[in-house]
Design an enzyme around this catalytic site. Sequence first.
Site, PDB file in Angstrom:
ATOM      1  N   ALA A   9     -78.739 -15.924  66.224  1.00 39.38           N
ATOM      2  CA  ALA A   9     -78.750 -15.334  67.566  1.00 39.38           C
ATOM      3  C   ALA A   9     -80.130 -14.901  68.014  1.00 39.38           C
ATOM      4  O   ALA A   9     -80.345 -14.610  69.181  1.00 39.38           O
ATOM      5  CB  ALA A   9     -77.794 -14.132  67.607  1.00 39.38           C
ATOM      6  N   ARG A  14     -91.726 -16.045  67.906  1.00 34.36           N
ATOM      7  CA  ARG A  14     -92.979 -16.594  67.389  1.00 34.36           C
ATOM      8  C   ARG A  14     -93.088 -18.101  67.548  1.00 34.36           C
ATOM      9  O   ARG A  14     -94.145 -18.675  67.379  1.00 34.36           O
ATOM     10  CB  ARG A  14     -93.129 -16.186  65.906  1.00 34.36           C
TER      11      ARG A  14
HETATM   12  C1  UD1 Z   1     -85.232 -11.515  57.570  1.00 32.02           C
HETATM   13  C2  UD1 Z   1     -84.972 -10.411  56.549  1.00 32.02           C
HETATM   14  C3  UD1 Z   1     -86.117 -10.413  55.546  1.00 32.02           C
HETATM   15  C4  UD1 Z   1     -86.218 -11.759  54.883  1.00 32.02           C
HETATM   16  C5  UD1 Z   1     -86.348 -12.869  55.921  1.00 32.02           C
HETATM   17  C6  UD1 Z   1     -86.202 -14.204  55.243  1.00 32.02           C
HETATM   18  C7  UD1 Z   1     -83.746  -8.607  57.663  1.00 32.02           C
HETATM   19  C8  UD1 Z   1     -83.860  -7.276  58.271  1.00 32.02           C
HETATM   20  N1  UD1 Z   1     -84.877  -9.140  57.222  1.00 32.02           N
HETATM   21  O1  UD1 Z   1     -86.421 -11.192  58.250  1.00 32.02           O
HETATM   22  O2  UD1 Z   1     -85.901  -9.406  54.558  1.00 32.02           O
HETATM   23  O3  UD1 Z   1     -87.330 -11.777  54.012  1.00 32.02           O
HETATM   24  O4  UD1 Z   1     -85.302 -12.771  56.894  1.00 32.02           O
HETATM   25  O5  UD1 Z   1     -86.472 -15.271  56.087  1.00 32.02           O
HETATM   26  O6  UD1 Z   1     -82.671  -9.135  57.574  1.00 32.02           O
HETATM   27  N2  UD1 Z   1     -80.749 -12.841  63.871  1.00 32.02           N
HETATM   28  C9  UD1 Z   1     -79.603 -12.673  64.618  1.00 32.02           C
HETATM   29  N3  UD1 Z   1     -79.455 -11.524  65.323  1.00 32.02           N
HETATM   30  C10 UD1 Z   1     -80.381 -10.530  65.319  1.00 32.02           C
HETATM   31  C11 UD1 Z   1     -81.556 -10.726  64.560  1.00 32.02           C
HETATM   32  C12 UD1 Z   1     -81.711 -11.886  63.834  1.00 32.02           C
HETATM   33  O7  UD1 Z   1     -78.733 -13.525  64.648  1.00 32.02           O
HETATM   34  O8  UD1 Z   1     -80.155  -9.524  66.006  1.00 32.02           O
HETATM   35  C13 UD1 Z   1     -80.894 -14.085  63.116  1.00 32.02           C
HETATM   36  C14 UD1 Z   1     -82.086 -14.920  63.561  1.00 32.02           C
HETATM   37  O9  UD1 Z   1     -81.703 -15.841  64.559  1.00 32.02           O
HETATM   38  C15 UD1 Z   1     -82.516 -15.595  62.264  1.00 32.02           C
HETATM   39  C16 UD1 Z   1     -82.060 -14.642  61.187  1.00 32.02           C
HETATM   40  O10 UD1 Z   1     -81.129 -13.760  61.768  1.00 32.02           O
HETATM   41  O11 UD1 Z   1     -81.853 -16.825  62.076  1.00 32.02           O
HETATM   42  C17 UD1 Z   1     -83.224 -13.846  60.589  1.00 32.02           C
HETATM   43  O12 UD1 Z   1     -83.855 -13.139  61.646  1.00 32.02           O
HETATM   44  P1  UD1 Z   1     -85.423 -13.009  61.709  1.00 32.02           P
HETATM   45  O13 UD1 Z   1     -85.783 -12.213  62.892  1.00 32.02           O
HETATM   46  O14 UD1 Z   1     -86.060 -14.329  61.545  1.00 32.02           O
HETATM   47  O15 UD1 Z   1     -85.656 -12.117  60.410  1.00 32.02           O
HETATM   48  P2  UD1 Z   1     -86.961 -11.968  59.564  1.00 32.02           P
HETATM   49  O16 UD1 Z   1     -87.903 -11.045  60.258  1.00 32.02           O
HETATM   50  O17 UD1 Z   1     -87.478 -13.297  59.207  1.00 32.02           O
HETATM   51 CA    CA Z   2     -86.857 -15.433  59.664  1.00 29.53          CA
END
Ligand code: UD1
Ligand code: CA
Length: 447
Positions: A9, A14
């Site tokens: 979601a 970036r």
């Molecule tokens: C996340 C992890 C981090 C890990 C990394 C690995 C958390 C808080 N952090 O960080 O520990 O090392 O992944 O790649 O979980 N997403 C949603 N809804 C939201 C936020 C995110 O669906 O509200 C989804 C994004 O689309 C994505 C995934 O969750 O596919 C991860 O989100 P992202 O923002 O990329 O997390 P990272 O900062 O990479």
């Molecule tokens: Ca990620």
Amino acid sequence: MYSALILAAGEGKRMKSALPKVLHQVEFKSLIGWVLEAVSAADERIVVVGHGGEQVKAALGDSVRYVVQAQQLGTGHAVMQAREQIAGSKYVLVISGDTPLITKNTLDMAFAYHRSGGNDITVLTAHVPDPYGYGRVVRSYGGDVERIVEHKDASSEELMISEINSGIYFFNTDALLPALDKLTSNNAQEEYYLTDTLEIAIGEGKKVGAFLLGDHNELLGINDRAQLAAASEIMRRRIVDAHMQNGVTFIAPQTAYISGDAAIGRDTIIMPNTIIEGKTVIGEGCVIGPNSRIDNSRIADGAEVNSSVVVRSAVGEDTHVGPFAYIRPNCTIGSGVKIGDFVEVKNSVIGNKTKVSHLTYVGDADVGERVNFGCGTVLVNYDGVKKHRSEIADDAFIGCNTNLVSPVKVGKRAFIAAGSTITSDVPDDALAIARAYQTNRTDWKRK
Ligand code: UD1
Ligand code: CA
């Protein structure tokens, strides 16, 4: 088995893109497409969509279930949205839609480890050379996982930790759901972090373990275009290596781009700069390339495709295509055929042993066997409004620089004189001449 919950979601800021992050491609397949393949063992696949959700749904169709996260308040919040959908399964695999390199094999092993260890939560981790941006795995002196700290919340000592959270976990649902209830957004990003469920569960006496991977590449999460390129290169090499294991020769493996869904037979040689897309099937003993692109096509044993493009078509055994030919969609080219230089074929059938050697356009035609096309033949298939189809029967001989104005039929063994513009059918065995007769004015220059 388990339910798989795929988080997709987030906006992917970036990436700086109009396309939702998880729809960006690595070796001709979307990031989430690769993840869905890796979790194909799951009983059910549930995708959490939000940003660009309609686009994601349109791309994935009804092969999965969807949960909508209207506001992106963090990975923990994303999982909360699926409470009802996961409540019925004993185990839940949570995985980000942006980790395309994870393999089914690794997930199988991690799940076995989760169950045999009697864990309530298992997080997949790895030591990486550059942990920048990832959550870090904080362990006790005894080596037990204590919690995960996000990069933005980490102390300077925690930033030194090289073991990262992959964002992939197996949960016992009865440990996950109560932990979700206790999440707060009391952190640097003011988000509900799924990662906090580990510390919460440990506090309740649950067993949390880490499945440490040897190959950290599998955990590469795509957040920007540089990581997208890095993942593409790893995936590209993985696919090429698998084909080499199966007996395919690559003259320049570093220049081959091959879809993960393509099949290539033994002893086929892939020449430099070759792109093979989609569900292409290539037979044995073929020579493909240099400089060729084949998309969703079937190339039979012994065929050659040199410096040419073949799209959604079939090429028969021992047929030679190119150099510089363009086989457009919906062609069936027989065996022992020659499609030579600067030839374009579209929506046509070409029979066995037919030769279309040079500078010819065959569009919307059914061509028989052993037909010979002279240089510069054009199927005039479009009248400005409609496309028309023509038929050229077995053993016909089309002279050079002929126009066949469709719809028209050329009979068996018919012979068309060079330079003819054919507008009406030519019977079997006939000679058709449709050009001005030559007159010579004798002594014209002197007079
Ligand atoms: C996340 C992890 C981090 C890990 C990394 C690995 C958390 C808080 N952090 O960080 O520990 O090392 O992944 O790649 O979980 N997403 C949603 N809804 C939201 C936020 C995110 O669906 O509200 C989804 C994004 O689309 C994505 C995934 O969750 O596919 C991860 O989100 P992202 O923002 O990329 O997390 P990272 O900062 O990479
Ligand atoms: Ca990620």
